[in-house]
Design an enzyme around this catalytic site. Structure first.
Site, PDB file in Angstrom:
ATOM      1  N   THR A   1      -1.945 -22.311  19.691  1.00 26.16           N
ATOM      2  CA  THR A   1      -3.463 -21.952  20.031  1.00 26.16           C
ATOM      3  C   THR A   1      -3.936 -20.976  19.130  1.00 26.16           C
ATOM      4  O   THR A   1      -3.476 -20.178  18.591  1.00 26.16           O
ATOM      5  CB  THR A   1      -3.377 -21.439  21.583  1.00 26.16           C
ATOM      6  OG1 THR A   1      -4.702 -21.085  21.965  1.00 26.16           O
ATOM      7  CG2 THR A   1      -2.605 -20.035  21.604  1.00 26.16           C
ATOM      8  N   GLN A   2      -5.439 -20.962  19.074  1.00 24.08           N
ATOM      9  CA  GLN A   2      -6.049 -20.111  18.300  1.00 24.08           C
ATOM     10  C   GLN A   2      -6.480 -18.738  19.034  1.00 24.08           C
ATOM     11  O   GLN A   2      -6.707 -17.857  18.687  1.00 24.08           O
ATOM     12  CB  GLN A   2      -7.565 -20.631  17.994  1.00 24.08           C
ATOM     13  CG  GLN A   2      -7.492 -21.849  17.082  1.00 24.08           C
ATOM     14  CD  GLN A   2      -8.702 -22.492  16.703  1.00 24.08           C
ATOM     15  OE1 GLN A   2      -9.977 -21.534  17.240  1.00 24.08           O
ATOM     16  NE2 GLN A   2      -9.079 -23.505  16.423  1.00 24.08           N
ATOM     17  N   CYS A   3      -5.996 -19.047  20.371  1.00 30.46           N
ATOM     18  CA  CYS A   3      -6.258 -17.931  21.276  1.00 30.46           C
ATOM     19  C   CYS A   3      -5.511 -16.768  21.085  1.00 30.46           C
ATOM     20  O   CYS A   3      -4.120 -16.717  20.787  1.00 30.46           O
ATOM     21  CB  CYS A   3      -6.285 -17.997  22.671  1.00 30.46           C
ATOM     22  SG  CYS A   3      -7.506 -19.331  23.280  1.00 30.46           S
TER      23      CYS A   3
ATOM     24  N   ASP B   1       1.359  -6.584  -4.409  1.00 25.08           N
ATOM     25  CA  ASP B   1       0.280  -6.395  -3.146  1.00 25.08           C
ATOM     26  C   ASP B   1       0.693  -7.460  -2.369  1.00 25.08           C
ATOM     27  O   ASP B   1       1.022  -8.491  -2.545  1.00 25.08           O
ATOM     28  CB  ASP B   1      -0.885  -6.645  -3.661  1.00 25.08           C
ATOM     29  CG  ASP B   1      -2.174  -6.650  -2.661  1.00 25.08           C
ATOM     30  OD1 ASP B   1      -1.705  -7.118  -1.506  1.00 25.08           O
ATOM     31  OD2 ASP B   1      -2.924  -5.746  -2.699  1.00 25.08           O
ATOM     32  N   SER B   2       0.995  -7.250  -0.745  1.00 24.45           N
ATOM     33  CA  SER B   2       1.436  -8.372   0.131  1.00 24.45           C
ATOM     34  C   SER B   2       0.424  -9.464   0.140  1.00 24.45           C
ATOM     35  O   SER B   2       0.964 -10.502   0.671  1.00 24.45           O
ATOM     36  CB  SER B   2       1.930  -7.630   1.224  1.00 24.45           C
ATOM     37  OG  SER B   2       0.871  -7.312   2.042  1.00 24.45           O
TER      38      SER B   2
ATOM     39  N   THR C   1       1.036  -4.322   4.303  1.00 28.79           N
ATOM     40  CA  THR C   1       0.595  -4.657   5.945  1.00 28.79           C
ATOM     41  C   THR C   1       0.230  -6.051   6.044  1.00 28.79           C
ATOM     42  O   THR C   1       0.515  -6.676   7.191  1.00 28.79           O
ATOM     43  CB  THR C   1      -0.123  -3.700   6.608  1.00 28.79           C
ATOM     44  OG1 THR C   1      -1.301  -3.603   5.773  1.00 28.79           O
ATOM     45  CG2 THR C   1       0.599  -2.328   6.724  1.00 28.79           C
ATOM     46  N   ASP C   2      -0.561  -6.408   5.074  1.00 32.21           N
ATOM     47  CA  ASP C   2      -1.330  -7.820   5.223  1.00 32.21           C
ATOM     48  C   ASP C   2      -0.513  -8.721   5.409  1.00 32.21           C
ATOM     49  O   ASP C   2      -1.153  -9.722   6.523  1.00 32.21           O
ATOM     50  CB  ASP C   2      -2.057  -8.218   3.973  1.00 32.21           C
ATOM     51  CG  ASP C   2      -3.521  -7.389   3.626  1.00 32.21           C
ATOM     52  OD1 ASP C   2      -3.648  -6.615   4.567  1.00 32.21           O
ATOM     53  OD2 ASP C   2      -4.167  -7.232   2.693  1.00 32.21           O
TER      54      ASP C   2
ATOM     55  N   THR D   1       0.740  -1.287   0.003  1.00 36.96           N
ATOM     56  CA  THR D   1      -0.004  -0.130   0.002  1.00 36.96           C
ATOM     57  C   THR D   1       0.806   1.277   0.016  1.00 36.96           C
ATOM     58  O   THR D   1       0.371   2.207  -0.538  1.00 36.96           O
ATOM     59  CB  THR D   1      -1.038  -0.070   1.296  1.00 36.96           C
ATOM     60  OG1 THR D   1      -1.849  -1.185   0.962  1.00 36.96           O
ATOM     61  CG2 THR D   1      -1.797   1.375   1.350  1.00 36.96           C
TER      62      THR D   1
END
Length: 334
Positions: free
Chosen positions: A270-272, A65-66, A99-100, A20
């Protein structure tokens, strides 16, 4: 040790990958554009009070584009960073990146550039340079100033006046000036006493194949097998809580057992947003451990993904890869 105790950078190589920060309008919307060196030079020249180190500029090819970033591109970026330090006479590198996937790339470079005797910063922007309220120039100039003040060797992420460890942060917002957050992760941490020479930046690396599978209620062996049979060398399983999964599903566990027998490295994280994996706390976790799943401790998805690419890309013996997964290599488990 603070940044002030490190040698100030004298000559920075700016590597522009796209993203970007340098995008301009096209018929299909914002797209990466060449010519950022001239725009950057013009902006810095318009700020005579701004003191930044001398800098050179290299435009990577292709500009992307990242969202289109790949592990193959990482290897080209790795080579460009090493070339800047060893051949171009630069003492630091600033990578301009979308940034992505910035946290993924910066984390990957932490492992790809182990031992590099120079600081490397990654930055980007949420809005293109030149548009109203853009954060582009403040991030570029701030990163250059940070290098001019002196930074430790290794890779850091710079955004909105903050320096962050890439292996400990993630992009959590798609808006605003603070998209990246340092995550509070924890888990058993044992520092690797020493690292094999194959992991140092000077040793050639090749591309690896790593998959990621988030667990959801009702997930079964069919979805798991689809990934395991796709030719991957390693799989990251994003578990519930402190490392639990469908442990009462014998087919699911059998698939994981076959993965180990076939030499596929399976790592649980972990997903947390906070905490980490401790596979021995719950029976549902210990059953995963029993079929060969390794603990990713408090590693983020970005960190474990980059770590596995580096370990597998260094042609280490499988037993050594499995051993190092659970040891802290460069702060990813700290």
């Amino acid at each position: 040790m603070t940044a002030a105790t490190h040698s100030p950078s004298q000559h920075v190589m700016v590597l522009y990958t796209g993203g970007t920060i340098g995008m301009q309008a096209s018929a299909s919307g914002l797209a990466p554009a060449s010519g950022f060196e001239a725009r950057m030079s013009e902006h810095l020249a318009s700020q005579p009070a701004l003191k930044v180190p001398q800098w050179s500029f290299r435009e990577m090819s292709p500009l992307i584009d990242s969202a289109n970033m790949t592990p193959a591109y990482w290897l080209r970026l790795r080579s460009a960073i090493i070339e800047a330090i060893e051949q171009d006479g630069c003492d630091s590198v600033l990578v301009l990146h979308g940034t992505d996937t910035l946290a993924y790339s910066a984390a990957a470079m932490c492992f790809q550039l182990l031992g590099l005797p120079a600081p490397v910063l990654f930055t980007g922007s949420m809005l293109p340079a030149g548009v109203p309220d853009s954060d582009a120039w403040e991030n570029v100039s701030g990163a250059l100033q940070a290098l001019g003040q002196g930074q430790p060797h290794g890779v850091q992420l710079y955004f909105h006046g903050k320096l962050m460890a890439p292996t400990r942060c993630a992009k959590v917002r798609s808006f605003g000036r603070n998209p990246f957050v340092a995550l509070t992760r924890n888990g058993g941490v044992t520092k690797a006493a020493s690292l094999p020479g194959e992991l140092t930046y000077s040793h050639p690396k090749h591309e690896a194949s790593v998959g990621v599978l988030p667990l959801v209620p009702g997930i079964g062996a069919a979805q798991l097998d689809a990934l395991l049979n796709s030719g991957i060398e390693a799989l990251v399983i994003e578990c519930f809580g402190s490392g639990t999964g469908p442990s009462d599903n014998p087919d699911f566990l059998a698939s994981l057992q076959r993965a180990q027998e076939n030499g596929i490295v399976v790592v649980a994280i972990t997903q947390c947003h906070e905490g980490g994996v401790e596979l021995d706390v719950y029976e549902a976790g210990s059953r995963l451990r029993g079929v060969g799943v390794l603990s990713g401790g408090g590693m983020t998805r970005e960190a474990v993904f980059g770590k596995l690419h580096a370990l597998l890309g260094a042609d280490l013996p499988l037993a050594e890869v499995r051993r190092l997964v659970e040891l802290d290599v460069c702060g990813e488990l700290a």
